[in-house]
Design an enzyme around this catalytic site. Structure first.
Site, PDB file in Angstrom:
ATOM      1  CE  LYS A   1     -23.558 102.052  11.087  1.00 36.74           C
ATOM      2  NZ  LYS A   1     -22.849 100.868  10.534  1.00 36.74           N
TER       3      LYS A   1
ATOM      4  CB  SER B   1     -21.615  98.301   7.494  1.00 35.86           C
ATOM      5  OG  SER B   1     -22.743  97.474   7.364  1.00 35.86           O
TER       6      SER B   1
ATOM      7  CB  SER C   1     -25.518  99.356   8.225  1.00 37.19           C
ATOM      8  OG  SER C   1     -24.265  99.294   8.880  1.00 37.19           O
TER       9      SER C   1
END
Ligand SMILES: [Zn+2]
Lengths: 471, 469
Positions: B74, B173, B149
């Site tokens: 990420k 997330s 996210s």
């Protein structure tokens, strides 16, 4: 009207740990800007703080030395504000529970000054303001040096407990000495290792006055001058029936006056909250034991100095200067006569060092040892001793110098012979003396001293000279 | 796609090479302009060279837990020399000068980092639409959000662009995008994986998590990533092993406070039928977490409060984008105006929650609720081994479908309690979809603190059991 001075101090002290408070950057060699930095102390994304164990140990040592209440569990907080020198946008400091509360600094005068709290935190970067021409006057640009960012600080806060500018100054001087004897900070104000903010007000007939804050005083002299100036300013204003406004002031060393930095306390909201990147600081037995490594005491030094000098002022001067004290102490331990030491360490050497712009650290102890030994053995006079100190200060080997210039008293020196030589060579002077002019004895004595290169005792020689003239 | 264990046995039998594996991966990665799972993909030649090196190492007899395995990171975790934008204009040109501890451990284990995945700006969001560089699409239905996210990481795994991906989970997330993409998304106990190098959103809630298609890969990656780190004082050693073991789970709790009538009908159906399925083997009991509902409110004060402070460092002075201006205050104002709407909203909310006069009623109260929640979970786990909830109240929503931020916040309803209570939790895809084309539904299991290995072993058992049906 009755006026009473009231002041409190807020002091920031840089601890002399090897590394910074929350990262492993060194705290030495900070001269070249932005060379002692890493992602942590530059506040890079993703970095986290790690508490410097040694800083905690030093704080414990200070807490023990000043008889403070040491909190076994304390917390770090974030103090949030924006400033270019604050890389994370917050300072990691201690909020509601500091590591030390309610300590006391006993002054050499015997008075105890209460300290409200002492807590650990990190220093900010250094801002240097320059103009486009590179000069500091009319600064237009700010340069940032992050070498200082993250250096461990201990903040020391007192209530408004000081009753005179002199007392506040004395406190700072003796706090400095306390930190140095403990060995946890060099506490040099001119290097920013100890920085002092003061709040001051004047009570009128027992009624609290308006408090002003003076920021960044960077010498003990400035503290005394600034506080005295403010006291007088407040008193004059109150006498005229005027008010003092709440404001933050800066002190100008050149004019000896304070000037407004900002008026009205912009009620800054620092939005304190517990630092979520650090667990509570829990102290252990082990840390307390390690804190015993820092154990020097200014007051002990003062009392030793007093026993040597028998004068409070001399003892304070000596004890306040740790290097000078350590030198005295090591020579005293060897059993040298205190009178000799007082003269050499308290009078001759300070004069010589200031003359040649050297420090106590530059003094060669083995030379002092030899010179004192010669004096103690009666081989040299105080005048010669001083002369030899000068030679040492100029980089000469004083022992060699003494040999070469035949400055040492020799057992076989025939002082009577020298005097009678001098009398024979100066019949005019002898004549004058016999006619009642006693002043010429000084001249004759000078001639004898010259011939003996000052290696004889002047008082004894004078008596002998008088005796021989009268024969 | 095979799991890591199968890949290794095929490699042992010389049926495949890591070079082949990387070629396959690159083929998938070449379609990323449709999905936009990645913000940065490493150069194909470099990736092939890494795969070749892994093959050589294997042939020389080296065996590392993730040797030659493609993994996606990420874009809020630092990888030396790669961009780390956090999906924000403010870090658009920022290149990380160091490796996050988790990244370093993956590299040491032989994994090959293929690139950095898209996310809601600074991990704030549940749809990946808050990325300053455009949204990610759900590989299962390109009109849908992959969640957020960590939407980019979830899409990368679901589409086979990487076998494994790291995400970060502050309020769900990792688990919510896993639910939206039919993958496993694991948020460990707080402190299990070092946060050093993870760009902070809300420090007391943030955890790095793992996304994968197979529970055994989650276990393997976790065994690499777990461990106390001297660079993260909040990290600690939590037991983890590379293989599952018998979980010995007997009782599963379902939360009384979850009103199944407020669930989407597909979610309700999946949840109810899975409870039914579970009760054939386990004792399923109703448990109560009285502060369950307040948890979301507490979360939406604590997370923004910490975020408002964590994001203060982006002033354009030392790194990132600088908007020049006459003076510092003007420059910082312009620079910070580069933050997106959602980030600004949370900074404002958080600053407000911490400000004098409101702090007691908001931030302190929220932490008080948090302590209650911790206590209540503690009580519950005296009685049950695991807690089951739906991961999300709805199946994947359409991109652009949710306009009101408050509605989007509700996507975190079931996931925030585990963050607030520091507990390990995982999304498992509902295994009994009647129509394989239907959008996935996620089930969440929450375990007691530190029982991460038991949780993963249990999920592995459940998954294998369900597959055998
Ligand atoms: Zn550093």
């Amino acid at each position: 009207m009755n006026f009473k001075f009231v002041a409190g101090l807020e002091i920031h002290v840089q601890l002399n740990t090897k590394t910074k408070m929350f990262c492993s950057c060194p705290t030495e060699g900070l001269d070249v800007p932005n060379t002692r930095v890493c992602p942590v102390c530059l506040g890079y994304p993703g970095t986290l703080p790690v508490i410097n164990r040694e800083a905690v140990i030093m704080a414990i040592a200070l807490g023990k030395a000043l008889n403070g209440h040491i909190n076994m569990i304390s917390r770090f907080h974030r103090k949030n504000y924006f400033y270019p020198d604050l890389p994370k946008g917050y300072q990691i400091t201690q909020g509601d529970v500091p590591i030390i509360e309610n300590a006391v600094l006993p002054l050499s005068t015997g008075k105890n000054i209460p300290i409200k709290r002492m807590h650990l935190e990190e220093d900010a970067a250094k801002s240097v303001h320059v103009s486009s021409s590179g000069r500091l006057a009319g600064a237009q640009e700010t340069l940032l040096d992050f070498n200082r960012s993250g250096v461990p600080l201990i903040e020391i806060v007192t209530d408004p407990v000081f009753e005179s500018p002199e007392e506040a100054t004395l406190f700072v001087e003796e706090l400095q000495a306390t930190l140095r004897y403990l060995g946890i900070s060099n506490a040099q104000m001119e290097l920013g290792q100890l920085r002092c903010d003061v709040n001051v007000s004047v009570e009128v007939d027992g009624k609290e006055g308006t408090r002003v804050e003076i920021k960044n005083l960077n010498s003990t002299r400035s503290i005394r001058q600034a506080l005295t100036y403010e006291y007088n300013r407040h008193v004059e204003a109150y006498k005229r029936g005027e008010n003092i406004i709440t404001e933050t002031l800066a002190f100008d060393e050149k004019t000896g006056k304070t000037r407004t930095m900002r008026t009205k306390q912009s009620s800054a909201d620092y939005r304190y909250f517990p630092e979520p990147d650090l667990p509570p600081l829990i102290l252990t037995e082990e840390l307390f034991e390690e804190a015993n490594r820092y154990n020097g005491s200014f007051l002990d030094a003062y009392h030793n100095a007093l026993s040597w000098t028998n004068k409070e002022a001399d003892a304070r001067t000596l004890a306040l200067n740790k290097d000078q004290y350590m030198l005295y102490s090591s020579l005293a331990e060897k059993g040298f006569d205190k009178k000799l030491l007082n003269r050499m360490i308290l009078i001759d050497l300070p004069n010589i060092l200031s003359e040649v712009a050297k420090t106590w650290g530059d003094v060669d102890k083995t030379f002092l040892n030899s010179i004192l030994q010669l004096q103690q053995d009666g081989k040299i006079t105080p005048a010669v001793a001083k002369d030899l100190l000068w030679q040492a200060a100029r980089g000469n080997d004083p022992m060699k110098y003494a040999e070469e210039h035949e400055l040492l008293k020799h057992e076989n020196i025939d002082i009577k012979q020298i005097i009678s030589d001098v009398l024979q060579q100066n019949p005019d002077a002898v004549e004058k003396y016999k006619k009642g002019n006693a002043n010429v004895i000084g001249f004759l004595l000078g001639q004898v001293m010259k011939k003996t290169k000052g290696t004889v005792d002047p008082n004894q020689t004078r008596a002998l000279l008088e005796q021989m003239l009268n024969e | 796609m095979d799991d890591v264990k199968t890949i290794f046995s095929k490699r042992e039998a010389n049926e495949i090479t890591f070079t082949h594996l990387m070629e396959e991966t690159l083929k998938e990665l070449s379609h990323d302009d449709e999905l936009h799972a990645f913000l940065f993909i490493r150069n194909a030649d470099e990736l092939m060279a890494d795969a070749k090196a892994a093959d050589n190492a294997w042939d020389e007899g080296q065996r590392k837990p993730l040797l030659g395995i493609p993994i996606a990171i990420k874009d809020n975790m630092c990888v030396t020399g790669l961009p780390c934008t956090c999906g924000s204009k403010i870090l658009e040109h920022f290149v990380a000068p160091y490796d996050a501890t988790a990244v370093k451990k993956l590299k040491d284990a032989g994994a090959i980092i293929v690139g950095k995945t898209n996310l809601d700006e600074f991990a704030m969001g549940s749809s990946s639409e808050n990325s300053a560089f455009g949204p990610t699409r759900n590989p299962l239905d390109k009109t849908c959000s992959p969640g957020g996210s960590s939407g980019g990481s979830a899409a990368a795994v679901a589409s086979g662009m990487s076998l494994l991906a790291l995400g970060s989970d502050t309020g769900g997330s990792v688990r919510q995008p896993a639910a939206f993409t039919g993958t496993f998304g694991f948020k460990p106990s707080y402190g299990a994986i070092s946060r050093y190098g993870l760009v902070a959103f809300a420090s007391s809630l943030d955890q790095i998590g793992v996304l994968a298609k197979h529970p055994e890969d989650v276990i393997l990656a976790s065994s690499v990533l777990f461990g106390q780190d001297p660079m993260d004082s909040t990290s600690r050693d939590i037991p983890m092993a590379p293989q599952p073991e018998a979980s010995n789970v007997k009782r599963v709790g379902i939360v009384k406070e979850i009103d199944s009538n407020m669930l989407d009908k597909d979610v309700k159906h999946a949840y109810d039928s899975f409870i039914n399925y579970l009760s054939r083997t386990y004792e399923v009991v109703e448990i109560s977490i009285p502060h369950w509902e307040e948890a979301l409110a507490a979360y939406y004060f604590i997370a923004p409060a910490e975020a408002s402070s964590n994001l203060s460092r982006y002033d354009g002075v030392r790194y990132g984008t600088t908007m020049e201006a006459e003076n510092y205050s003007e420059s910082i104002r312009k620079t910070r105006n580069l933050f997106g709407e959602e980030v600004k909203r949370r900074i404002l909310l958080g600053s407000f929650a911490l400000s004098a006069g409101y702090k007691d009623a908001l931030y302190e109260k929220a932490n008080y609720l948090r302590q209650w929640l911790v206590f209540e979970f503690d009580q519950v786990f005296q009685n049950v081994d695991m807690v089951l909830t739906p991961t999300t109240p709805t199946p994947p929503f359409k991109l652009g479908e949710i306009k009101d931020p408050l509605d989007l916040y509700k996507a975190d309803l079931f996931t925030t309690p585990a963050n607030l209570a520091y507990l390990p939790a995982i999304n498992m895809p509902y295994p009994f979809q009647e129509n394989k084309k239907d959008l996935p539904i996620g089930l969440q299991f929450i375990a007691p603190f530190g029982e991460d290995h038991k949780l993963l072993s249990f999920i592995n058992e459940l998954w294998q059991g369900a597959e055998e049906l």
